[in-house]
Every structure is written in C-alpha cells, then in structure tokens.
Write a protein that holds these residues in place. Structure first.
Motif, mmCIF file in Angstrom:
data_model
loop_
_atom_site.group_PDB
_atom_site.id
_atom_site.type_symbol
_atom_site.label_atom_id
_atom_site.label_comp_id
_atom_site.label_asym_id
_atom_site.label_seq_id
_atom_site.Cartn_x
_atom_site.Cartn_y
_atom_site.Cartn_z
ATOM 1 N N TRP A 81 68.873 11.581 7.491
ATOM 2 C CA TRP A 81 67.872 10.804 8.212
ATOM 3 C C TRP A 81 68.411 9.513 8.793
ATOM 4 C CZ3 TRP A 81 62.198 10.893 6.133
ATOM 5 C CH2 TRP A 81 61.702 12.180 6.319
ATOM 6 N N LYS A 82 69.321 8.894 8.061
ATOM 7 C CA LYS A 82 69.899 7.650 8.570
ATOM 8 C C LYS A 82 68.815 6.624 8.917
ATOM 9 C CE LYS A 82 74.282 8.056 8.685
ATOM 10 N NZ LYS A 82 75.034 7.379 7.628
ATOM 11 N N VAL A 83 68.056 6.267 7.917
ATOM 12 C CA VAL A 83 67.115 5.155 8.046
ATOM 13 C C VAL A 83 67.484 4.147 6.956
ATOM 14 C CG1 VAL A 83 64.704 4.398 7.964
ATOM 15 C CG2 VAL A 83 65.278 6.657 8.905
ATOM 16 N N ALA A 127 72.210 2.885 6.227
ATOM 17 C CA ALA A 127 72.883 1.740 5.618
ATOM 18 C C ALA A 127 74.214 1.487 6.312
ATOM 19 C CB ALA A 127 73.104 2.004 4.130
ATOM 20 N N THR A 128 74.809 2.546 6.853
ATOM 21 C CA THR A 128 76.090 2.404 7.532
ATOM 22 C C THR A 128 75.967 1.441 8.713
ATOM 23 O OG1 THR A 128 76.519 4.692 6.909
ATOM 24 C CG2 THR A 128 78.004 3.729 8.533
ATOM 25 N N GLU A 129 74.884 1.578 9.460
ATOM 26 C CA GLU A 129 74.677 0.641 10.574
ATOM 27 C C GLU A 129 74.373 -0.751 10.039
ATOM 28 O OE1 GLU A 129 72.225 -1.289 13.889
ATOM 29 O OE2 GLU A 129 71.133 0.325 12.938
ATOM 30 N N CYS A 135 74.932 -6.865 0.017
ATOM 31 C CA CYS A 135 74.711 -6.027 -1.167
ATOM 32 C C CYS A 135 74.275 -4.634 -0.754
ATOM 33 C CB CYS A 135 73.652 -6.665 -2.048
ATOM 34 S SG CYS A 135 74.115 -8.329 -2.563
ATOM 35 N N ASP A 136 75.168 -3.680 -0.932
ATOM 36 C CA ASP A 136 74.900 -2.284 -0.601
ATOM 37 C C ASP A 136 74.219 -1.655 -1.813
ATOM 38 O OD1 ASP A 136 75.024 0.457 -0.299
ATOM 39 O OD2 ASP A 136 77.035 0.466 0.580
ATOM 40 N N GLU A 137 72.896 -1.481 -1.704
ATOM 41 C CA GLU A 137 72.108 -1.009 -2.853
ATOM 42 C C GLU A 137 71.454 0.335 -2.545
ATOM 43 O OE1 GLU A 137 69.695 -4.400 -4.116
ATOM 44 O OE2 GLU A 137 71.467 -5.690 -4.098
ATOM 45 N N VAL A 138 72.183 1.178 -1.821
ATOM 46 C CA VAL A 138 71.583 2.444 -1.374
ATOM 47 C C VAL A 138 71.172 3.348 -2.543
ATOM 48 C CG1 VAL A 138 72.778 2.443 0.869
ATOM 49 C CG2 VAL A 138 73.783 3.692 -1.040
ATOM 50 N N TYR A 139 71.831 3.176 -3.698
ATOM 51 C CA TYR A 139 71.479 4.010 -4.863
ATOM 52 C C TYR A 139 70.542 3.286 -5.823
ATOM 53 C CZ TYR A 139 75.320 6.833 -3.076
ATOM 54 O OH TYR A 139 76.132 7.590 -2.269
ATOM 55 N N GLU A 140 69.789 2.305 -5.324
ATOM 56 C CA GLU A 140 68.952 1.463 -6.196
ATOM 57 C C GLU A 140 67.981 2.263 -7.055
ATOM 58 O OE1 GLU A 140 66.193 -1.048 -3.844
ATOM 59 O OE2 GLU A 140 66.579 0.315 -2.179
#
Ligand code: PMP
Ligand code: GLN
Length: 403
Positions: A251-253, A108-110, A209-214
């Motif tokens: 993993w950084k995906v 998500a950082t990228e 919208c940063d929803e990494v914890y969805e």
C-alpha cells in the motif's frame, strides 16, 4: 537502433549520480527473485502472504468507486491526519495537532527520504545504528549528509553506548533510530531511549524515528516512541506505516508526526517528491487506525505466535535462534547447523538446496564482515512456516552443509 546499441552509447556519455550508482539492487529484490527462480518458500523479504483485513480493503475498494479520486491535499486527507493524531494520543499519550503536526506520505520509505532531504544541510553529520534498513545510507548520503555509523552486533544486539557517545558532536544534525528494529527484532527499552534522548538534546540534534513496526511488539511489551521522552517532543520525528499495521505492505501509506516547524521542513521535500498519496488507501488507513483494541492486540498476538512457531521449527532443524521482541523477523546463527560459508552463500544454498529463502545479515551492514547470521521472516501462514521448517529439518539432518 537496438536497445543494446542505445545502452552502449549512453555508457560513453555523462554518468548518472555517483552516490546512487554505487548501490546494487536491494537484497530484498535479489532474494525474492531468487526465490521465484527456484520456486522456494520466500522467508526473505518481509511481507505477509495474506491480503490484509477485508473490511479495511473494502474501504479502499469502495473509495475508488465512489471517489474521491483526484489529488488529495498535499499533507494528506483530513480523516487520516486526524486518525494519526488520535493514534498518537491513544497509544502514546502524545497530544498532536492534526492540522500542523501530521503528514501522510507514500510509505515510510518516502517519509524517510523527505526527512533527510528536508532537514540535512550538505556536510552535516547523521548518526545511524547498524544493522540498518537499506534505504537509510543511500538517501542520507544523497541528501548531502555525512553518515556516522555505530554498530550493534549479534547475538546480543547491545546498544553501543560508548560508540554513540563518540559519534555525536556539534556537527550532528540527526540521529536515525529504528525501533522495533529490523532486522534484529530488538525493541529499544526506556534506558536506551533515555540515553539517546540525552545525546540528541546535548548536541542540539533531531531524531528521525522509524517506528513502522510499532504495533508488532511481543511478550506483553509495549513500543515506546523516543518522542515521549522528556525534551524530545520538539526534536523527534515519528514515522509510521499502514503497510505494516494493516498487513498490506504494497500500500505504501506512511505518516510523519513532528512539531509544526519540523513538519513544515519535511513537507518541503514531500511536496516535490510525491506531493500526495492515493486517496482510497488514505481513507482505508484512516478507517484501520480507528479499529478497536482487539484489532491491535490480535495483530501482535498472531504475529507472536508465528514467531514462536518458526522459532521452534528452526530450533528443531538445529539452528540457534536469537530472541526477537518485535517486527516480522527472527535471526539464526548459521554455524549452529554446521554451515561454514558466508551468510550470502547460506541464503543461496538453502534457496537452491532446501527450497527456503532467507536474507543474509551482512546486507544490513556497510562493511559486510558479520557473515554468520541470517534473517527469516515469520509473517506467513502457519502451513507455509511448517513446510519451510520441515524442508530445513530434512535438509540439515541429511546433508553435509559446509560450503
Ligand atoms: N523502515 C523499515 C525498518 C522497514 O522494515 C520498512 C519495510 N518495508 C520500511 C521502513 C518501509 O516501509 P514502507 O513500506 O511503508 O515504505
Ligand atoms: N522491509 C522489508 C524487509 O525488511 C522489505 C522492504 C523492501 O523490499 N523494500 O524485508
């Protein structure tokens, strides 16, 4: 020439980029290093202390052996883009074209950096809500954006409606919204989303919208993407992270879902930043996203139980624990155990004196004047959470703690 001599010579030469040079090492790295140095239990940086589901890891391992191992397509392997599109339908009833509206990124950082680089024209304004994740501000500024910060404050974490109203203008290009929210654990409700959607639409802006914890939302609540609000399908860019959904943060995906013209703009950055993401991890994330309901229900239920376990243990140690509706994190009021120093002092103090590490809340604000709160991470094995609580209980019931 010694490395010291080389460093000195470079110090006398042209300087590096002034915006990024302003920033120190991230708080997560600093606190994790301190935890290692003192052998303390690291409840600072947010990462599970398990390896993630075995069947999902098996797909990644098998793919390395069987291939493909060469460059995947720039937008991501079809299997993962299809799985992301399917997940949008399954979880949020969003109809998404996997070929034109989904892109895979290296975390998500990228994805966030791609959005900022691909969408912001220098001088345009970006509305951000504090406390905020550490990469937002440097990358918005590096992309030429002018940040307009509004602030949520503990313990209520109320969305600051009047401030948001005032922050938006015709110069606003983007709103950055993180929900479920790190570090507060707030999940923005439908009323909040309606309000934000109105502002974005009225000012002809977009929403990143940063929803990494969805999938880490508790107490029977469900995450609702801003993209699902009327008028937002074409204005919202939704970002997800396999690291969080499959408990493998290394993993950084990541993934980006957006209307085709927006995705094209964001992909213009992606193609020059990383171009692509390891194919085996993409295959594994595709397999993971197609897990049944039970996987996602269990993930949230297990994490909720950990939240409750850590929350109860911290309360026994004397902390006032703020509610958390999602993410990996709980916030405590450090005054409730009689600690009168700053949150930074507190996090150092408990690392060296109690053998437990947390992250100071002030690190998530540009102006570090909220200094009474600390964030603890609960995505750890029960035994470790219990030991951390026992250490804090022992420490705060037997010590004078003011600094
Ligand atoms: N946004 C938020 C709010 C996060 O907490 C994280 C966690 N690391 C990220 C983005 C980055 O996700 P990733 O590891 O997929 O780059
Ligand atoms: N998202 C993680 C946290 O908030 C840390 C990510 C990182 O270390 N960059 O703790």
């Amino acid at each position: 020439m010694t490395t010291r001599a080389i460093d000195l010579q470079i110090a006398a030469m042209k300087p590096a980029n002034s915006i990024l040079s302003e920033y120190g090492t991230t708080v997560f790295t600093v606190m994790s290093a301190l935890a290692v140095e003192h052998g303390s239990i690291n409840l600072g940086q947010g990462f599970p202390d398990t390896e993630g589901p075995e069947d999902i890891r098996r797909v990644a391992a098998d793919t390395v052996m069987k291939g493909p191992n060469q460059y995947p397509p720039m937008l991501g392997i079809p299997a993962l883009r299809q799985a992301v599109a399917e997940a949008n339908k399954r979880f949020y009833d969003l109809d998404v074209n996997w070929q034109t509206e989904v892109m895979v990124t290296s975390g998500a950082t990228e994805a966030l950096a791609d959005c900022f680089l691909g969408l912001i024209e220098p001088g345009e304004e970006v509305v951000l809500i504090e406390p905020l994740y550490d990469s937002y501000l440097p990358m918005v500024r590096r992309a030429g954006g002018v940040p307009k910060l509004v602030r949520m404050a503990p313990p209520e974490w109320q969305m600051p409606r009047a401030d948001l109203e005032a922050a938006f203008s015709d110069r606003t290009k983007l709103l950055v919204l993180n929900s479920p929210h790190n570090p507060s654990g707030k999940v923005f409700d439908e009323d909040d989303l309606r309000f934000l959607a109105r502002l974005v639409i009225e000012h002809d802006a977009y929403a990143v919208c940063d929803e990494v914890y969805e999938h880490l939302v508790f107490d029977g609540h469900k995450h609702r993407p801003l993209m699902t609000m009327p008028g937002m399908r074409e204005r919202a860019i939704r970002i997800g992270s396999a690291g969080k959904t499959f408990s493998a943060t290394g993993w950084k995906v990541g993934s980006v879902t957006a209307a085709a013209p927006l995705l094209t703009a964001v992909a213009k950055a992606h193609q020059f930043v990383t171009f692509t993401t390891p194919p085996n991890l993409q295959m594994a994330a595709a397999y993971g996203l197609r897990q049944g309901e039970e996987y996602f229900d269990t993930l949230a239920a297990d994490m909720q139980a950990k939240r409750d376990r850590l929350g109860a243990g911290l309360a026994v140690a004397g902390f006032h624990v703020l509610p958390s509706s999602g993410t990996y994190f709980l916030t405590v009021d450090i005054r409730s155990v009689g600690f009168n120093g700053s949150d930074e002092d507190f996090c150092r103090h408990i690392t060296t004196e109690a053998g437990v590490t947390a992250v100071p809340m002030s690190a998530f604000y540009q102006c570090a004047d909220i200094t009474r709160f600390a964030r603890f991470c609960f995505c750890k094995r029960d035994q470790l959470l219990d030991e951390a609580c026992a250490r804090l209980q022992r420490h705060f019931t037997s010590h004078v703690t003011s600094a």
